[in-house]
Write a protein that holds these residues in place. Structure first.
Motif, short mmCIF file in Angstrom:
data_model
loop_
_atom_site.label_atom_id
_atom_site.label_comp_id
_atom_site.label_asym_id
_atom_site.label_seq_id
_atom_site.Cartn_x
_atom_site.Cartn_y
_atom_site.Cartn_z
N ARG A 32 -41.57 -14.92 -15.61
CA ARG A 32 -42.03 -16.12 -14.90
C ARG A 32 -41.03 -16.56 -13.82
O ARG A 32 -41.43 -16.94 -12.73
CB ARG A 32 -42.26 -17.25 -15.90
N TYR A 119 -50.66 -13.49 -12.24
CA TYR A 119 -49.71 -14.30 -12.99
C TYR A 119 -49.21 -15.49 -12.18
O TYR A 119 -48.99 -16.58 -12.72
CB TYR A 119 -48.53 -13.46 -13.48
N ASP A 123 -49.72 -19.24 -13.35
CA ASP A 123 -48.56 -20.17 -13.46
C ASP A 123 -48.79 -21.41 -12.63
O ASP A 123 -48.42 -22.52 -13.03
CB ASP A 123 -47.28 -19.48 -13.00
N GLU A 128 -46.49 -27.49 -16.09
CA GLU A 128 -45.14 -27.17 -16.58
C GLU A 128 -45.01 -27.57 -18.05
O GLU A 128 -45.56 -28.58 -18.47
CB GLU A 128 -44.08 -27.91 -15.76
#
Length: 129
Positions: A32, A119, A123, A128
């Motif tokens: 990430r 991805y 994300d 968050e």
């Protein structure tokens, strides 16, 4: 370059940097923290291959171009167009087909780009933690 004594060191540095960049282009999407930067590097790589490739030849890589210029100064000749083919040949002792190598390289890069985009979008949509 004015100091030929540095050429062997520069050759090693090109190998290390180029191999690291290729490794990151293949796997940088997996973490990430590196995904955004991966999207930049894989995008720049593909832009070079297909954008600069219009002018310099499909698959053009400035790193390979610079490295091959250095290798010529070191006296090495008959270098293939593909940096990966050159090192696959050297590491395995087998004369890889340039076409097979190109298909593997482009297929891997496109897969890495798709994974990176998927991805990164995931994300971006995910809040968050």
């Amino acid at each position: 370059m004015s100091n030929p004594a540095l050429y062997p060191l520069l050759d090693v540095l090109f190998v290390v940097f180029h191999a690291a960049l290729i490794g990151f282009n293949v796997l940088g999407w997996a973490w990430r923290r590196t995904r955004r930067f991966h999207l930049v590097t894989i995008g720049a790589t593909l832009l070079s291959w297909f954008g600069l490739g219009v002018v310099y030849g499909w698959g053009y890589c400035p790193l390979t171009d610079w490295h091959w210029r250095l290798k010529l100064m070191l006296g090495e000749t008959d270098l293939p167009a593909s940096w990966i083919k050159y090192y696959l040949d050297r590491i395995t002792g087998f004369d890889w087909s340039p076409v097979v190598v190109d298909y593997l390289v482009v297929g891997t890069a496109v897969a890495a780009l798709v994974l990176s985009v998927l991805y990164n979008v995931r994300d971006w949509k995910r809040p968050e933690r």
